[in-house]
Design a protein around this motif. Sequence first.
Motif, mmCIF file in Angstrom:
data_model
loop_
_atom_site.group_PDB
_atom_site.id
_atom_site.type_symbol
_atom_site.label_atom_id
_atom_site.label_comp_id
_atom_site.label_asym_id
_atom_site.label_seq_id
_atom_site.Cartn_x
_atom_site.Cartn_y
_atom_site.Cartn_z
ATOM 1 N N THR A 1 37.717 45.523 42.223
ATOM 2 C CA THR A 1 38.825 44.833 41.566
ATOM 3 C C THR A 1 39.910 44.450 42.580
ATOM 4 O O THR A 1 39.864 44.871 43.728
ATOM 5 C CB THR A 1 39.473 45.722 40.487
ATOM 6 N N GLY A 2 40.848 43.647 42.105
ATOM 7 C CA GLY A 2 41.993 43.322 42.945
ATOM 8 C C GLY A 2 42.024 41.877 43.422
ATOM 9 O O GLY A 2 42.951 41.475 44.101
ATOM 10 N N ARG A 3 40.998 41.108 43.053
ATOM 11 C CA ARG A 3 40.966 39.733 43.540
ATOM 12 C C ARG A 3 41.505 38.708 42.531
ATOM 13 O O ARG A 3 41.990 37.663 42.904
ATOM 14 C CB ARG A 3 39.540 39.343 43.931
ATOM 15 N N ALA A 4 41.346 39.029 41.276
ATOM 16 C CA ALA A 4 41.683 38.027 40.260
ATOM 17 C C ALA A 4 43.190 37.855 40.105
ATOM 18 O O ALA A 4 43.967 38.766 40.393
ATOM 19 C CB ALA A 4 41.085 38.437 38.924
ATOM 20 N N LYS B 1 37.339 26.924 39.186
ATOM 21 C CA LYS B 1 37.728 28.328 39.025
ATOM 22 C C LYS B 1 36.957 28.948 37.865
ATOM 23 O O LYS B 1 36.762 28.305 36.830
ATOM 24 C CB LYS B 1 39.224 28.407 38.713
ATOM 25 N N LYS B 2 36.565 30.192 38.038
ATOM 26 C CA LYS B 2 35.946 30.920 36.917
ATOM 27 C C LYS B 2 37.056 31.613 36.108
ATOM 28 O O LYS B 2 37.926 32.265 36.681
ATOM 29 C CB LYS B 2 34.963 31.974 37.433
ATOM 30 N N ILE B 3 36.971 31.456 34.814
ATOM 31 C CA ILE B 3 38.083 31.938 33.983
ATOM 32 C C ILE B 3 37.608 32.860 32.880
ATOM 33 O O ILE B 3 36.602 32.595 32.218
ATOM 34 C CB ILE B 3 38.805 30.751 33.337
ATOM 35 N N ALA B 4 38.366 33.935 32.688
ATOM 36 C CA ALA B 4 38.106 34.808 31.548
ATOM 37 C C ALA B 4 39.365 34.883 30.689
ATOM 38 O O ALA B 4 40.476 34.839 31.201
ATOM 39 C CB ALA B 4 37.721 36.197 32.025
ATOM 40 N N VAL B 5 39.148 34.937 29.397
ATOM 41 C CA VAL B 5 40.273 35.000 28.465
ATOM 42 C C VAL B 5 40.122 36.231 27.577
ATOM 43 O O VAL B 5 39.029 36.500 27.072
ATOM 44 C CB VAL B 5 40.301 33.741 27.568
ATOM 45 N N LEU B 6 41.204 36.960 27.418
ATOM 46 C CA LEU B 6 41.246 37.997 26.390
ATOM 47 C C LEU B 6 42.246 37.527 25.346
ATOM 48 O O LEU B 6 43.435 37.399 25.642
ATOM 49 C CB LEU B 6 41.683 39.341 26.982
ATOM 50 N N ALA B 7 41.755 37.221 24.172
ATOM 51 C CA ALA B 7 42.632 36.685 23.131
ATOM 52 C C ALA B 7 42.874 37.775 22.091
ATOM 53 O O ALA B 7 41.941 38.227 21.433
ATOM 54 C CB ALA B 7 41.991 35.463 22.487
ATOM 55 N N ILE B 8 44.117 38.188 21.964
ATOM 56 C CA ILE B 8 44.422 39.315 21.084
ATOM 57 C C ILE B 8 44.893 38.822 19.722
ATOM 58 O O ILE B 8 45.748 37.943 19.627
ATOM 59 C CB ILE B 8 45.543 40.215 21.673
ATOM 60 N N VAL C 1 40.701 44.059 31.608
ATOM 61 C CA VAL C 1 41.067 43.184 32.717
ATOM 62 C C VAL C 1 40.372 43.658 33.999
ATOM 63 O O VAL C 1 39.867 42.851 34.784
ATOM 64 C CB VAL C 1 42.602 43.144 32.901
ATOM 65 N N LYS C 2 40.294 44.960 34.177
ATOM 66 C CA LYS C 2 39.633 45.500 35.380
ATOM 67 C C LYS C 2 38.158 45.102 35.397
ATOM 68 O O LYS C 2 37.609 44.750 36.454
ATOM 69 C CB LYS C 2 39.768 47.018 35.415
ATOM 70 N N ASP D 1 38.150 34.325 38.681
ATOM 71 C CA ASP D 1 39.286 33.982 39.541
ATOM 72 C C ASP D 1 40.592 34.138 38.784
ATOM 73 O O ASP D 1 41.607 34.524 39.337
ATOM 74 C CB ASP D 1 39.158 32.528 40.009
ATOM 75 N N LEU D 2 40.538 33.759 37.523
ATOM 76 C CA LEU D 2 41.748 33.825 36.713
ATOM 77 C C LEU D 2 41.433 34.548 35.413
ATOM 78 O O LEU D 2 40.448 34.223 34.737
ATOM 79 C CB LEU D 2 42.248 32.400 36.420
ATOM 80 N N ILE D 3 42.238 35.519 35.083
ATOM 81 C CA ILE D 3 42.073 36.233 33.815
ATOM 82 C C ILE D 3 43.327 35.983 32.989
ATOM 83 O O ILE D 3 44.447 36.232 33.461
ATOM 84 C CB ILE D 3 41.876 37.744 34.041
#
Lengths: 320, 134, 557
Positions: A42-45, A74-81, A130-131, A139-141
């Motif tokens: 971890t630690g890059r995003a 960019k690779k993207i991840a989304v956490l939608a609450i 997120v981790k 790349d982007l969370i």
Amino acid sequence: MIGKLVNGIIHGETRSIARAISWIENDVPQKEELIDALFEHTGRAQILGITGPPGSGKSSLLDRIIEQERKRDKKIAVLAIDPSSPFTGGAILGDRLRMQKHTVDAGVFIRSMASRGHLGGVAGATSDSVKVLDAAGFDLIVIETIGVGQTEIEVMNIADLVMLVLVPGLGDEIQALKAGVMEIGDIFVVNKADKEEANRLKAEIEYVLHLKTEDEKGVKNPIFMTSATENTGIEELVNGLHEYMQRMGENGTLRERRRRRVTLELKKIITAKIEAHVHKFLETGNNLDVWIDQILRKKTSPYKLINEKVIQILKELKEK
Amino acid sequence: MSRKIRILISKPGLDGHDRGAKYIARALKDAGYEVIYMGIRQSPEAIVKTAIQEDVDFVGLSLLSGAHNELFPEVVRLLREQGANDVIVFGGGVIPQEDISYLKEQGIEAVFTPGTPIQKVIEFIETNKERVLH
Amino acid sequence: MDKKSLIEQQKEKWENTTLKKVLQKFPEQKESFSTSSWLPVERLYLPRQMSEEEYLERIGFPGEYPFTRGVQPTMYRGRFWTMRQYAGFGTAEESNQRYKYLLSQGQTGLSVAFDLPTQIGYDSDDPRSVGEVGKVGVAIDSLEDMEILFRGIPLDKVSTSMTINAPAAVLLAFYIAVAQKQGVAKEQLRGTIQNDILKEYIARGTYIFPPKPSLRLITNIFEYCSKEVPKWNTISISGYHIREAGSTAAQEVAFTLADGIEYVKAAIKVGLDVDQFAGRLSFFFNAHNDLFEEIAKFRAARRIWAKIMKEKFQAKKEKSMMLRFHTQTGGSTLTAQQPDNNIVRVTIQTLAAVLGGTQSLHTNSRDEALGLPTEDSVRIALRTQQIVAYESGVTNTVDPLAGSYFIENLTDKIEEEVLKYLNKIETMGGMVQAIENGYVQKEIQDAAYKYQQEIEKGDRVVVGVNKFTVEQEKPKEILRVNPLLRKVQSEKLMKLRKNRNNQEVDKALQALREGARDESVNLMPLILDAAKAYATLGEICNVLRDEFGEYRESIVL
């Protein structure tokens, strides 16, 4: 099992990532081992929080941001609450509906998350999830908070920076500005900028920002005007986002924030773990009742008893 | 440990009649489940991608246009192809009695036709949820 | 203080004597009664004080403003409503056969059902069409299919209604082109395109483009038809699907009229004169089981629309103020259980539509909760209309229920509810805004949820479903569509693309693309050119998709 899962995650394999998040959400016993195993990856995003009142168009804006970032590969991840019902524990998770054109894009991962009773605009599982996403190489969370208002400050403690989305005409913008939500925003977006009154809202934000005590490094908070439906202002926003992040890296803000994040997390988890143990200790057998009786009958004095018990709890913890 | 059942509700194909799907989604929420609602006009591919990202336990498909024999089995096939063997698929809509056995052969474990009380759907989920515990 | 009227005094006396005695011994079945859409219903309605002026202003005469009693002075004494069964399935050849059969059985107008790929502007060979080709209607990919669909049907003799929305301009172009090949001029064509995109966003789901370009296509059609196809109904503003989605009766009217207001505003905004197009606006409503509520709904809708057109939009022609409507009986009221019971439901709904003064009617077939209707079922449905028309006697006088204490009260009440909604939507900034906010969808879903919960709890009886059920039902015969149809259509398309003049097609599509970029261009003539060159529906729509973008659902609950 954990080895396989970890391996899957660091290779960006969707099923493993998804399953790991479920483990975190369900708080399975192997969770800690999993996170520890992933930690070195971890630690890059970059971690972005998006917050704002309901109806501000957070998801639609995010949909456009994803579009832009995908153009930049960019690779993207989304956490939608979304909120869980306090009565039934059930939830309807529908934010991803607004991002559906990215569903079959392998470079985009979207996960809906119910708050499951956690307050503060995110879920209890958000931080560890997120981790996982970080280790998986995104790349982007992006963390999209529930969006109900003033109490959503927790995203500050998870994200590198927070984007606050506001819209003209909701009627409550002034209140929101006064209520201190402004404090959590690094970047401000006036969405639905094609509407009348958008400029007035911008002026109001500028005014409140002017009152805000200087940022640690004297960085000015940018304000962007966008329209997610008309697809305007998005490129400028994404450019501004990257510039801002770069500046945060250069002037040390990012490092400080990450340090603060670890600090808070350590304090929180250590306290929570000890607290859980204390609760267990107190609720075992009828310990508590016996002590209460002892105190009420004056067989012992309160602090004497308390200190004895604390030592006992600590001993037990040590043995564990 | 607090296990929650997650259910994806979606409409494959092109038909936009979502009254039933939305009712089911809301009723399942009220029954305490986490429901991921995907809405209308979804391709089997998109449904499967979503099911995997969301790590759902059940996928509920609703269709009123008559395309169920083509589209429901395709969802099951893609799920299995992508290794999601434990996801349970059920369906609902205007589905003739004689198609139900075919759909069951194809891995759609239950089919709920118009007029089915929501309690039946909940019973189905409750009796099958042990199989997807992970 | 007002003196109590004689009737009121008598009512009090009746309540304290006759009524009281009976209620003590035999209490009523429920504590309170309401319509199917939860409007409260009293035990007894009495004459209301109404001045003659008020009668003339609110009820009046049939064929005159505010049209509460109907849009024609003689109503069914002059001519019955158009019996128009919505039909279409499989290939153009099969549907053509069904149309000829229906016309031979005494049906007086055609109503074309298109399959979902056609309604969403995909060709049959598009990957998104898998499973859907020919299923809920006929598959039309190009002018070639349309020529087959109307083969042997003289287009100057029938009126044709087409349930088509997002690509309405394209299908209308196909129709005009077929007519020209038959030697029938545009000016002679009679019929309707649904062309109502707003309710697609709300309830039906077959949208393609976002609201702005969609409204442009609609106003393009208004303008084109007002000059070139003057007898054509350019839109059928539909509450049917809103009701099917679970709305109340009042919501059905409110949201439909709100959509109507939006279309009129859009047309005026592009410079059309209200009286130039308003007379060609038509409406489409649902008929449910609550007989009186439905009748009152139709009467209220007419009165409100007339007032809106006259006062809000300053229409001068009476025709512009008339709410003419088609009715379809309520699909969602049909049960899969004991399907023959549906014949009875459809009969009640037919009565509601006729007593409410409909201009045309589709009666559902008993087996539609099971699948596509068989020919037998379609015939019974048509016969139901014919029995009401020829045998029931309800057609012998105009608006026979006017003056019923209950009906007039209910008409007022629905009007009141509708006006509340219309005001609310207005303050939100209009219907497009209200839809984008999800307000309209939420109102409908809440009503749908409540309705279904009542059925689940048994508070609302549906015969054969939650009461009077039977254990085993024998399976019904149903109609099957050829599952290989997509292949058949795809091969047809391949041939077409090989044999047509592709240069001409490309040229027409390029012209359309350029037209789409310039908001001042009317796209209708360009679409007609492309249609005549045998560009396919999918090709035409894809050009517009490129230029306009696509709408996506974004509101959940």
